[in-house]
Design an enzyme around this catalytic site. Structure first.
Site, short mmCIF file in Angstrom:
data_model
loop_
_atom_site.label_atom_id
_atom_site.label_comp_id
_atom_site.label_asym_id
_atom_site.label_seq_id
_atom_site.Cartn_x
_atom_site.Cartn_y
_atom_site.Cartn_z
N LYS A 1 0.86 -1.19 0.00
CA LYS A 1 0.00 0.00 0.00
C LYS A 1 0.88 1.23 0.00
CE LYS A 1 -0.32 2.17 3.20
NZ LYS A 1 -0.18 3.03 4.37
N GLY B 1 5.87 1.90 6.34
CA GLY B 1 4.93 2.79 5.69
C GLY B 1 4.30 2.20 4.45
N GLY C 1 2.14 -0.43 4.66
CA GLY C 1 0.94 -1.15 5.06
C GLY C 1 1.09 -2.65 4.98
N ASP D 1 -5.43 1.06 8.08
CA ASP D 1 -5.11 0.68 6.71
C ASP D 1 -5.79 -0.60 6.25
OD1 ASP D 1 -3.52 2.85 6.12
OD2 ASP D 1 -1.66 1.89 6.77
N GLY E 1 1.66 -5.12 7.18
CA GLY E 1 0.85 -5.90 8.11
C GLY E 1 -0.63 -5.80 7.78
N SER E 2 -1.08 -4.60 7.41
CA SER E 2 -2.49 -4.41 7.05
C SER E 2 -2.83 -5.15 5.77
CB SER E 2 -2.79 -2.92 6.89
OG SER E 2 -2.58 -2.23 8.12
#
Length: 317
Positions: free
Chosen positions: A41, A130, A132, A167, A134-135
């Site tokens: 992301k 930055g 994302g 996120d 993990g999201s």
């Protein structure tokens, strides 16, 4: 022959086929392994517009996705568990704070599932970067396990999804440009962006998102006013991106001054026409016209910064 004639004479009719025992019932095969891609992301812009009483920050962000990411696989298993491989596996926490397992448990609880599965995460993206990661992994697991367990997927605005982090809802939606508002739960498609080449650079420092938000001086900044470039071409896209900002850049540079160096390296690299930082950092993005330029630019940076994570990618649009 004689036996058949005798059978007919006795009124037995035509000779019968010999009885064949029925085939044994075969067990239903276990579900095959399923795989899901978790694209990186990218925050092309991140305006922090306020803060709620519960501490959550209000955002106005332009989010897009890259052609690189992590890989998530699930294979049959009695219990629900997780294994992590890949170059950044050692940086993934495996305890209760692991977002992938939290997502899996959320889906199992919301859909009353009592099945298991072994989740295999191939961690190819740097952590706390930055991007994302993990999201995106959590969103991929939500999609993957819904297919694997054959249950209805959770929508992006489901309370359990929102509770996983700002996120996760946008990563659960289509991997296309989106405008993300609120605390991450208000998502709307964004038209007008074009595919282009990217150079992603991370100077291999980890930044905790709460620390960066904590160092942010002003938390009531202006929202985004222009939604998309004026014309559907690369030059107009770059001009539009240059008019936006990432409010977390200044606090991130304060916490990790090497981010300033990474941005300067990108600016000085031939072919790169716009640079910014994604999310809370420390990954920086260089925008170029196409993948050929992206590969050449990434190669030249990697030669001079061999201890950095540098990769070309494509903006998905």
């Amino acid at each position: 022959m004689l036996k058949g004639l005798l059978n007919i004479f006795r009124g037995g009719g035509a000779p019968r086929e010999p009885l064949v025992p029925p085939s044994p019932v075969r067990p239903v095969a276990a579900p095959v392994a399923l795989q899901e891609f978790a694209p990186a992301k990218l925050n092309l812009a991140l305006h922090v517009t306020g803060q709620r009483g519960d501490g959550y920050h209000l955002l106005d962000s332009i989010v897009a996705f890259a052609s690189i990411g992590d890989e998530v696989t699930v294979v049959p298993a009695q219990a629900l568990s997780l294994t992590v491989t890949g170059p950044f596996a050692h940086r993934v926490p495996l305890g209760a704070e692991n977002l992938v397992m939290r997502a899996a448990e959320s889906l199992r609880r919301a859909r009353n599932v009592d099945k298991g599965g072994l989740i295999k995460l191939n961690k190819l993206l740097p952590t706390a970067a930055g991007l994302g990661g993990g999201s995106a992994d959590a969103a991929a697991v939500l999609r993957l396990l819904a297919r694997y367990w054959q249950v209805d997927p959770l929508p992006a605005d489901h309370p359990d999804v929102v509770a996983l982090g700002a996120d996760v809802p946008v990563c659960l939606s289509a991997p296309a440009p989106q405008r993300m508002q609120g605390i991450g739960e208000v998502i709307s498609p964004l038209d007008g962006l074009q595919r282009c080449g990217l150079v992603l650079v991370n100077p291999m420092v980890e930044l905790a998102t709460p620390d960066v938000f904590g160092a942010l001086a002003a938390k009531d900044n202006d929202p985004i006013t222009q939604l998309g470039p004026q014309h559907p071409d690369f030059d107009s896209q770059v001009s539009w991106l240059a008019s936006l900002r990432n409010d977390l850049l200044a606090p991130a540079e304060k916490l990790a001054p090497v981010i300033t160096e990474a941005l300067d390296v990108l600016r000085k690299t031939p072919g790169i026409q716009h640079v910014t930082m994604s999310g809370s950092g420390a990954t920086c993005i260089g925008f170029v016209r196409d993948m050929g330029v992206a590969r050449n630019a990434a190669r030249s940076i990697q030669i001079s910064r061999q201890n950095w994570w540098v990769t070309p990618a494509q903006l998905l649009a």
